[in-house]
Design a protein around this motif. Structure first.
Motif, PDB file in Angstrom:
ATOM      1  N   ARG A 131       0.843  -1.190   0.000  1.00 12.11           N
ATOM      2  CA  ARG A 131       0.000   0.000   0.000  1.00 12.11           C
ATOM      3  C   ARG A 131       0.883   1.247   0.000  1.00 12.11           C
ATOM      4  N   PRO A 132       0.304   2.402  -0.323  1.00 11.23           N
ATOM      5  CA  PRO A 132       1.081   3.639  -0.253  1.00 11.23           C
ATOM      6  C   PRO A 132       1.658   3.826   1.150  1.00 11.23           C
ATOM      7  N   GLY A 133       2.898   4.210   1.214  1.00 13.04           N
ATOM      8  CA  GLY A 133       3.580   4.366   2.482  1.00 13.04           C
ATOM      9  C   GLY A 133       4.239   3.100   2.983  1.00 13.04           C
ATOM     10  N   GLU A 146      -0.213  10.489  -9.118  1.00 15.97           N
ATOM     11  CA  GLU A 146      -1.303  10.587  -8.136  1.00 15.97           C
ATOM     12  C   GLU A 146      -2.665  10.297  -8.751  1.00 15.97           C
ATOM     13  N   THR A 181      -2.920   6.554  -8.263  1.00 21.11           N
ATOM     14  CA  THR A 181      -3.081   6.140  -6.870  1.00 21.11           C
ATOM     15  C   THR A 181      -4.434   6.579  -6.314  1.00 21.11           C
ATOM     16  N   GLU A 222       6.939   8.451  -3.027  1.00 20.61           N
ATOM     17  CA  GLU A 222       6.351   9.653  -2.434  1.00 20.61           C
ATOM     18  C   GLU A 222       4.966   9.931  -3.016  1.00 20.61           C
ATOM     19  N   LYS A 223       4.761   9.545  -4.269  1.00 16.38           N
ATOM     20  CA  LYS A 223       3.479   9.779  -4.929  1.00 16.38           C
ATOM     21  C   LYS A 223       2.476   8.641  -4.704  1.00 16.38           C
ATOM     22  N   GLY A 224       2.864   7.624  -3.924  1.00 14.07           N
ATOM     23  CA  GLY A 224       1.883   6.629  -3.510  1.00 14.07           C
ATOM     24  C   GLY A 224       1.947   5.273  -4.167  1.00 14.07           C
ATOM     25  N   ALA A 263       2.412   1.469  -4.604  1.00 16.23           N
ATOM     26  CA  ALA A 263       2.252   0.414  -3.602  1.00 16.23           C
ATOM     27  C   ALA A 263       3.163  -0.776  -3.852  1.00 16.23           C
ATOM     28  N   THR A 287       8.905  11.279   4.580  1.00 15.26           N
ATOM     29  CA  THR A 287       7.487  11.652   4.510  1.00 15.26           C
ATOM     30  C   THR A 287       6.777  11.476   5.839  1.00 15.26           C
ATOM     31  N   GLU A 300       5.830   8.560   7.052  1.00 16.20           N
ATOM     32  CA  GLU A 300       4.946   7.392   7.035  1.00 16.20           C
ATOM     33  C   GLU A 300       5.544   6.198   7.764  1.00 16.20           C
TER      34      GLU A 300
END
Length: 299
Positions: free
Chosen positions: A20-22, A217, A220, A261-263, A265, A286, A288
């Protein structure tokens, strides 16, 4: 394994829900080919050694492919199966915690790979064989929905319809992957097993690929996990200059950090250790994730 997802018990297969993002998952490239553009694991033993090395430094997924993406001699369905399935079976036995992906566009290969232990179908040729989604649904495995601008498998982009820098490449790519995701759902693939990939370089020139990363983005924001397969690709080499694949690592890592950084995964890479470090630093910046060892100035 490195990263937060290493908390998954080693007796359980890595689940797509953990990507997942992060907290992006690392997908290691394992090419069971003799003519890949960068590096190959041409023999079964070389492939197993490559998997072992990738697992040691942080890979959560291995993507095993038997056919070069670009032009080359014809590889039959049976030859592709013979290349990938013994490796899949061996990895499923030796690394039960690792998710195994097969890089194929053919439903016959996908069927054999799922029976051998694959849990993800990486369809880099954008649903050219619609039966692939049916295989994913039947075996309850994941599927990657990509975009190639209508190219036939193993063909090159040449003066495609987007023009030199046209922004509609993003609209077209986004609508293309969403259409394939919807087709996969209609075939019976659960929504949480669908991944989208804007597929830089496939059916696109360097301007297009750079534009896709610039506007990542938008992908995402769909809610689907986004896979970025950018490792040592041509657009990286052309952004730097006339640079061959073996000299594209630093450029790839720069693009990887931006994608994280833009998400993104999931990151597909030839260079697992460098990618793991890029993830750790990016998510620490970031906020996260926490840095992993903080003693400077504290003792």
């Amino acid at each position: 394994m490195r990263g937060d997802s290493s908390a998954v018990p080693e007796t359980e297969r890595f689940d797509l829900a953990h990507a997942r993002p992060g907290n992006p998952a690392i997908m290691a490239v394992i090419n069971r080919t003799t003519d890949s553009f960068y590096e190959s694991a041409a023999t079964h033993d070389e492939a197993i050694a490559a998997v072992e090395a990738a697992a040691t430094v942080g890979a959560h997924i291995v993507d095993i492919g038997g056919v070069r993406a670009g032009r080359g001699r014809e590889i039959s369905v049976s030859e592709e199966i013979d290349r990938v399935c013994p490796t899949i079976e061996a990895v499923a036995s030796s690394h039960p915690h690792m998710l195994i992906s097969v890089d194929t566009w053919r439903h016959e290969v996908a069927e054999a790979a799922c029976r051998a232990g694959a849990g993800l179908l990486n369809d880099t040729w954008a649903g050219v064989d619609p039966k692939l989604a049916e295989v994913a649904a039947r075996h309850d495995v994941g599927i990657v929905c990509s975009h190639t601008g209508g190219l036939d498998p193993r063909t090159d982009a040449h003066r495609n319809r987007y023009g030199l820098q046209a922004g509609d490449v993003v609209d077209s790519t986004l609508s293309g992957v969403i259409e394939l995701a919807e087709a996969a759902r209609a075939a019976g693939v659960p929504e949480d097993r669908i991944i989208i990939d804007p597929t830089p370089d496939f059916g696109k020139n360097t301007y297009h690929s750079l534009r896709l990363l610039r506007e990542l983005e938008r992908f995402t924001a769909t809610g689907y996990p986004v896979l970025l397969a950018i490792s040592r690709k041509d657009f990286v080499g052309e952004a730097i200059g006339d640079v061959a694949p073996q000299d594209r690592l630093f450029g790839t890592i720069a693009a990887t950090a931006l994608a994280i950084e833009k998400g993104a995964a999931m990151i597909r890479t030839h260079d697992v250790r460098a990618t793991a470090d890029a993830i750790d630093v990016t998510v620490a910046i970031t906020g996260e994730a926490a840095p992993k060892h903080t003693v400077r100035g504290l003792r």
